[in-house]
Design a protein around this motif. Sequence first.
Motif, PDB file in Angstrom:
ATOM      1  N   VAL A  96       0.845  -1.193   0.000  1.00 25.94           N
ATOM      2  CA  VAL A  96       0.000   0.000   0.000  1.00 25.94           C
ATOM      3  C   VAL A  96       0.877   1.238   0.000  1.00 25.94           C
ATOM      4  CG1 VAL A  96      -0.182  -0.011   2.518  1.00 25.94           C
ATOM      5  CG2 VAL A  96      -1.901   1.194   1.172  1.00 25.94           C
ATOM      6  N   GLY A  97       0.434   2.254  -0.718  1.00 31.13           N
ATOM      7  CA  GLY A  97       1.192   3.491  -0.761  1.00 31.13           C
ATOM      8  C   GLY A  97       0.717   4.376  -1.895  1.00 31.13           C
ATOM      9  N   PRO A  98       1.403   5.479  -2.141  1.00 29.73           N
ATOM     10  CA  PRO A  98       1.050   6.353  -3.266  1.00 29.73           C
ATOM     11  C   PRO A  98       0.932   5.544  -4.551  1.00 29.73           C
ATOM     12  CG  PRO A  98       2.697   7.407  -1.887  1.00 29.73           C
ATOM     13  CD  PRO A  98       2.544   6.010  -1.365  1.00 29.73           C
ATOM     14  N   ALA A  99      -0.074   5.869  -5.349  1.00 31.03           N
ATOM     15  CA  ALA A  99      -0.488   4.997  -6.449  1.00 31.03           C
ATOM     16  C   ALA A  99       0.627   4.698  -7.451  1.00 31.03           C
ATOM     17  CB  ALA A  99      -1.694   5.610  -7.160  1.00 31.03           C
ATOM     18  N   GLU A 100       1.379   5.720  -7.868  1.00 26.71           N
ATOM     19  CA  GLU A 100       2.342   5.494  -8.954  1.00 26.71           C
ATOM     20  C   GLU A 100       3.478   4.548  -8.548  1.00 26.71           C
ATOM     21  OE1 GLU A 100       5.145   8.114 -12.015  1.00 26.71           O
ATOM     22  OE2 GLU A 100       3.454   9.044 -10.975  1.00 26.71           O
ATOM     23  N   ALA A 121      -6.579  -0.178  -7.402  1.00 27.25           N
ATOM     24  CA  ALA A 121      -5.564   0.600  -8.113  1.00 27.25           C
ATOM     25  C   ALA A 121      -5.661   2.100  -7.882  1.00 27.25           C
ATOM     26  CB  ALA A 121      -5.639   0.313  -9.609  1.00 27.25           C
ATOM     27  N   HIS A 122      -6.836   2.590  -7.490  1.00 29.14           N
ATOM     28  CA  HIS A 122      -6.998   4.042  -7.337  1.00 29.14           C
ATOM     29  C   HIS A 122      -7.877   4.325  -6.128  1.00 29.14           C
ATOM     30  CE1 HIS A 122      -6.980   8.225  -8.746  1.00 29.14           C
ATOM     31  NE2 HIS A 122      -8.233   8.274  -8.361  1.00 29.14           N
ATOM     32  N   PHE A 275      -3.905   6.712  -3.488  1.00 23.81           N
ATOM     33  CA  PHE A 275      -3.187   5.557  -2.983  1.00 23.81           C
ATOM     34  C   PHE A 275      -3.550   4.348  -3.838  1.00 23.81           C
ATOM     35  CE2 PHE A 275      -1.729   6.110   1.687  1.00 23.81           C
ATOM     36  CZ  PHE A 275      -1.156   7.329   1.385  1.00 23.81           C
ATOM     37  N   MET A 276      -2.820   3.269  -3.627  1.00 19.21           N
ATOM     38  CA  MET A 276      -3.123   1.997  -4.260  1.00 19.21           C
ATOM     39  C   MET A 276      -2.869   0.912  -3.215  1.00 19.21           C
ATOM     40  SD  MET A 276      -1.347   0.203  -7.598  1.00 19.21           S
ATOM     41  CE  MET A 276      -1.550  -1.543  -7.947  1.00 19.21           C
ATOM     42  N   SER A 277      -3.721  -0.104  -3.198  1.00 18.68           N
ATOM     43  CA  SER A 277      -3.557  -1.232  -2.262  1.00 18.68           C
ATOM     44  C   SER A 277      -3.606  -2.540  -3.027  1.00 18.68           C
ATOM     45  CB  SER A 277      -4.663  -1.219  -1.199  1.00 18.68           C
ATOM     46  OG  SER A 277      -4.587  -0.059  -0.397  1.00 18.68           O
ATOM     47  N   VAL A 278      -2.685  -3.427  -2.687  1.00 19.49           N
ATOM     48  CA  VAL A 278      -2.668  -4.787  -3.204  1.00 19.49           C
ATOM     49  C   VAL A 278      -2.858  -5.706  -1.997  1.00 19.49           C
ATOM     50  CG1 VAL A 278      -1.351  -6.544  -4.463  1.00 19.49           C
ATOM     51  CG2 VAL A 278      -1.072  -4.095  -5.038  1.00 19.49           C
TER      52      VAL A 278
END
Length: 280
Positions: A96-100, A121-122, A275-278
């Motif tokens: 997890v963190g800033p999307a890019e 993703a967003h 952010f983006m999370s996987v």
Amino acid sequence: MTQTTTRVLEPSELGAALAILESEPVANAFVTSRVQVAGLDPWRLGGEMWGWYADGRLRSLCYAGANLVPICATPEAVRAFADRARRTGRRCSSIVGPAEPTAQLWRLLEPSWGPAREVRAHQPLMVTEQLPAEVAPDPLVRRIRKDELETIMPACVAMFTEEVGISPLAGDGGLLYQARVAELVGAGRSFARIEDGKVLFKAEIGAATRQACQIQGVWVDPDHRGRGLSESGMAAVVRYALADVAPVVSLYVNDYNTPARAAYRRVGFREVGAFMSVLF
């Protein structure tokens, strides 16, 4: 020619790490709050802090604990962090963190770490620095007392299960999760509206630094949704946060959660990034 390297930070490098973390106080609030309390000792921090160095100077970070979090990470740093993550193997439950940079990190790790259980993703990152102009804070939203832990826990479990897709009680029976909830209650950063012993609204200030804090775990009882409790409840939490915690209040939300995004905008939040999370 630029010389680069990646290694685990030493406790003596706390000042350099905080300089990077505090350069983006909103995006880095979660990790900054942990480092300010625990320093860089992996046992106290709950994970390692990896550093990427160029010509001997620390430039980027990556927190490697229960979450893998790239911090102020350049593309070259992300590649170095991905190499290290592949070598150590996956120990985290999410990235997890800033999307890019998070998207780049996942592209590099997916062949060896995938498939993920879910990729978000967003996730818009939203902030506010003032009390809402149009929404009155709910006067019944208050801090949770330590003796109310059993009252708040079912709502916390329901929120987590609904948001993440798995129960926090799985694995260790919820011991770690209950400890985290108790920690926030003890710190005075857990808030709820309770009527007749039932939680109707709840939220926590999950990360807090001198510069910014982050609201998490926003939840409304399903039987009481659609009545504006999330808006007035969030207004109350924002009031507490600005008065007692930090001058900037943030949160991030799934882009597909249109009602929540609209509610947060009405409370005065505006989007400043993503952010983006996987999730594994």
